[in-house]
Write an enzyme that holds these catalytic residues in place. Sequence first.
Site, PDB file in Angstrom:
ATOM      1  N   GLY A  46       0.778  -1.197   0.063  1.00  0.00           N
ATOM      2  CA  GLY A  46       0.167   0.000  -0.089  1.00  0.00           C
ATOM      3  C   GLY A  46       0.732   1.272   0.029  1.00  0.00           C
ATOM      4  CG  ASP A  86       5.052  -3.152  -5.162  1.00  0.00           C
ATOM      5  OD1 ASP A  86       5.591  -4.406  -5.346  1.00  0.00           O
ATOM      6  OD2 ASP A  86       5.529  -2.102  -4.650  1.00  0.00           O
TER       7      ASP A  86
END
Length: 638
Positions: free
Chosen positions: A115, A300
């Site tokens: 994240g 990511d």
Amino acid sequence: MQGAEGGGGWLGALRFDNLALRSLPVDASEERGPRPVPGACFARVRPSPLQSPRLVAMSLPALALLGLEAPAADPAAAEAEAALVFSGNRLPPGAEPAAHCYCGHQFGSFAGQLGDGAAIYLGEVLGPRGERWEIQLKGAGVTPFSRQADGRKVLRSSIREFLCSEAMFHLGIPTTRAGTCVTSDSKVVRDVFYDGNPKNERCTVVLRIASTFIRFGSFEIFKPPDEYTGRKGPSVNRNDIRIQMLDYVIGTFYPEIQEAHSDNTIERNAAFFKEITKRTARLVAEWQCVGFCHGVLNTDNMSIVGLTIDYGPFGFMDRYDPEHVCNGSDNTGRYAYNKQPEICKWNLGKLAEALVPELPLEISQLILEEEYDAEFEKHYLQKMRKKLGLIQLELEEDSKLVSELLETMHLTAGDFTNIFYLLSSFSADIDPSKYEDFLEELTSQCASVEELKVVFKPQMDPRQLSMMLMLAQSNPQLFALIGTKANINKELERIEQFSKLQQLTADDLLSRNKRHWKEWLEKYKVRLQKEIESIGNADAWNTERVKVMNSNNPKYILRNYIAQNAIEAAENGDFSEVRNVLKLLEHPFQEAEGFQEVREGAEEEGATATAAVRSQETRSRQSYCSKPPLWASELCVT
């Protein structure tokens, strides 16, 4: 936070419409600290204020996307306002700060929830023509995804990201953009080289701009426990959210696909996967053609719309080396220059797995096998033909000519950017006297004996190497835990090359390099002759050839030493070099006429610089397009 929200001023023109937060699930918790965030794509956060924020630089072309024009009335007031808002100290009306939840495969292993640990979504701004731009503050403080970190970025990494985002755009490569770079008097402790020597560094924030920052890893939040690491995504078994995400991503960023397949979601999802496969293949082909190494190609860090995203330990290659590794932390060379195409394909395979069951794996794997390599090779060769001025014919032999050029560059340790740039001044009917001059210029862009000695200097203690070689023979299992065969072979090659260099004279090296380049130039001349024979007007062809080459071979790239000079000046309070380099990178294909005048104006601006910075500027006055100085080889980016 100063004046939590404020309108008016230069930035009052920002028009927010935060579609992502309306379309995707947002975590209801107000807890700011690091924690798992299940069942959500975003978590609401607040930027952490900084002490005395001030503007390092702004990119007006990037800010124009948001409808912001150059402040005419009071530039100083506009800079102060930008520093307040784009540091996170003041929220503009309409902003809804949040952090995005995603997972990722890092260096090949599934890492679980990652994240936005340092980046904060401010919202989506509508541009002058109604286009939508997500804006982020990178380095604005702790989020639920910060893990053990502080959510901050420092001046050196922020300047690199700011400059490279804009450099890539002006090179014509799909990328996220950077609008501002704002530093402060707030400090954090960083161990730059992970060697036990931490130091205080200034907290700095970059305003990032893109259509979206959703990435491959955004779809990995549904991953069940990984068979190797045991880690899992925070939203296992939430296929309803995966469907929401696909609807949002395809409907918003691939509307033509949504429209064409509105009645069949499998076909729609397959068309989407095919398109992101082709975009990614073209993107990495563009990187290879300018010698750009990303450094951390984890899932990511791969954009769902095919942009270059997340600039960390990146680097533009100087001396051509197909195995070049720009990231000092990449001990195995997983993300080396020549491995980028296959790694991006591997990452697409992980995206394919993350889309199941909404796109069956047998469909996505077939798409990947049929489309990726073909698209990469096609785009790479098209771009390389332009770089070589092969504008008339497309011959099968062109691929071999490119390979032989790169092999010659490797043999002669040639500067990737400068050799391509020089080739436009070569022609099929070059005058013999000018041919020798051209050869001199070409070989001047190859590494000297001194430079090669730095490159091939052995890196391991001889006793350590001897122990590792014995261990590889006697206990392969233990050896596998502490070293790799590839690293040992590379060290042995360094020792051999370094030994040969002790006997090599500068004249011998020059003679050898000239021989290699003459061989390739003869082949290039033959190929150019075929172009001439296929057209009527050779002069018009040559003019167009040079024009195409000069718009595909940059004169200026963000070399590490150029970034380092700008960083060192900025760390001493002088931001003029950052602004100066930004101006240069906005025109990478042009000779920088009047650039000295820009420097002098910028130097007056940076009157706060210390005497130490002034002496540092002697070092930075080296031409921005020259081969890197010897000290640059010591730079390590992690």
